[in-house]
Scaffold this active site. Structure first.
Site, PDB file in Angstrom:
ATOM      1  N   TYR A 154       0.842  -1.217   0.000  1.00 13.51           N
ATOM      2  CA  TYR A 154       0.000   0.000   0.000  1.00 13.51           C
ATOM      3  C   TYR A 154       0.871   1.259   0.000  1.00 13.51           C
ATOM      4  O   TYR A 154       0.622   2.197  -0.766  1.00 13.51           O
ATOM      5  CB  TYR A 154      -0.893  -0.048   1.240  1.00 13.51           C
ATOM      6  N   ALA A 155       1.918   1.278   0.851  1.00 11.23           N
ATOM      7  CA  ALA A 155       2.795   2.453   0.934  1.00 11.23           C
ATOM      8  C   ALA A 155       3.490   2.697  -0.411  1.00 11.23           C
ATOM      9  O   ALA A 155       3.571   3.834  -0.876  1.00 11.23           O
ATOM     10  CB  ALA A 155       3.816   2.274   2.046  1.00 11.23           C
ATOM     11  N   SER A 157       2.399   1.811  -3.322  1.00 11.60           N
ATOM     12  CA  SER A 157       1.401   2.267  -4.304  1.00 11.60           C
ATOM     13  C   SER A 157       1.054   3.734  -4.090  1.00 11.60           C
ATOM     14  O   SER A 157       0.897   4.491  -5.044  1.00 11.60           O
ATOM     15  CB  SER A 157       0.130   1.401  -4.223  1.00 11.60           C
TER      16      SER A 157
END
Ligand code: NAD
Length: 246
Positions: A154-155, A157
């Site tokens: 997530y980070a 992305s």
């Protein structure tokens, strides 16, 4: 904040921050097209807002599928005639510590949160450039700027969203189109309901404005960046995090 008469596409607009944004943009006099995978929630929201007198439509599509996005863009342009504002809000999390994270899970999050934004921007930028007017707003996160335990995918992305945004500010600025990002902190939606209450309490403690954010906090940031008044704001990342990362 002027968006009256503008047409806005909101991805991930069936639920959470996107749904609140769809309502806010309608209230501000925009025509709204929601793109989301969740047909039931999207149809329901569009029906409700339509019944309240708004010009809104729901289009089911998976933002990772370039063909679906292309077909959907055509349908939206046919119905509304133009698209002035694109809010690249759709996003997912699939958390795990790096040692336990499957490559598949890493790829999936990158696919939705990065390739999805690329596909949607590519589908609408042509019309905006031709009209010499456009606003592209993409959703990053404080995880993208600060990193977060259990969120390598997530980070990564959400950091990529900043890179895309700054590139598009440079590529599209000369064509009258701005590209900006919003980086929310912890916002009370379904996405963070998996966080245990103990952790939520810690988050509140670490936030100078001592609360979790609301979807409205983020929707208002989108609204500013989507407005005519934000015409000279380009390539910025607007943090909506109660001061958490400062
Ligand atoms: N909630 C938070 O605390 C928080 C914090 C920082 C950033 N964000 C970001 O804000 C954005 C909205 O988050 P939210 O909390 O409202 O999430 P949410 O899960 O409530 O809503 C996300 C929406 O995106 C849709 N979606 C997911 N994958 C899709 C796909 N492939 N194609 C089309 N639609 C898809 C879902 O169906 C859903 O309606 C996301 O980009 C998220 O990463 C959220």
């Amino acid at each position: 904040m002027r968006i009256t008469g503008r047409t806005a596409v909101i991805t991930g607009g069936a639920k959470g921050i996107g749904a609140v944004t769809a309502r806010l943009f309608c209230e501000q006099g925009a025509q709204v097209a929601i793109i989301d995978m969740d047909e039931k929630a999207g149809d329901e929201l569009a029906r409700q807002l339509h019944a309240e007198g708004n010009d809104i439509a729901f289009f089911q599509a998976d933002v990772t599928d370039e063909l679906q996005v292309g077909r959907t863009a055509e349908a939206i342009l046919q119905q509304f005639g133009k698209v002035d504002i694109l809010v690249n809000n759709a996003g997912i999390t699939m958390d795990a510590m790096t040692l336990k994270m499957e490559t598949e899970t890493f790829r999936k999050v990158l696919d939705v949160n990065v390739t999805g934004i690329f596909n949607c921007t590519k589908a609408f930028i042509g019309g905006m450039a031709e009209a010499e007017y456009g606003r592209i707003i993409s959703t990053s996160s404080i995880a993208g700027t600060g990193g977060n335990v259990g969120q390598a995918n997530y980070a990564a992305s959400k950091a990529a969203v900043v890179g895309l945004t700054r590139t598009w500010a440079k590529e599209f600025g000369p064509k009258g189109v701005t590209a900006n990002a919003v980086a929310p902190g912890f916002i009370e939606t379904e996405m963070i309901h998996t966080i245990p209450e103990k952790v939520a309490a810690q988050i509140r403690q670490l936030t100078p404005s001592p609360r979790l954010g609301t979807p409205e906090d983020v929707a208002n940031a989108y609204l500013f960046l989507a407005s005519e008044e934000a015409g000279f704001v380009n390539g910025t990342v607007l943090e909506v995090d109660g001061g958490m990362l400062k």
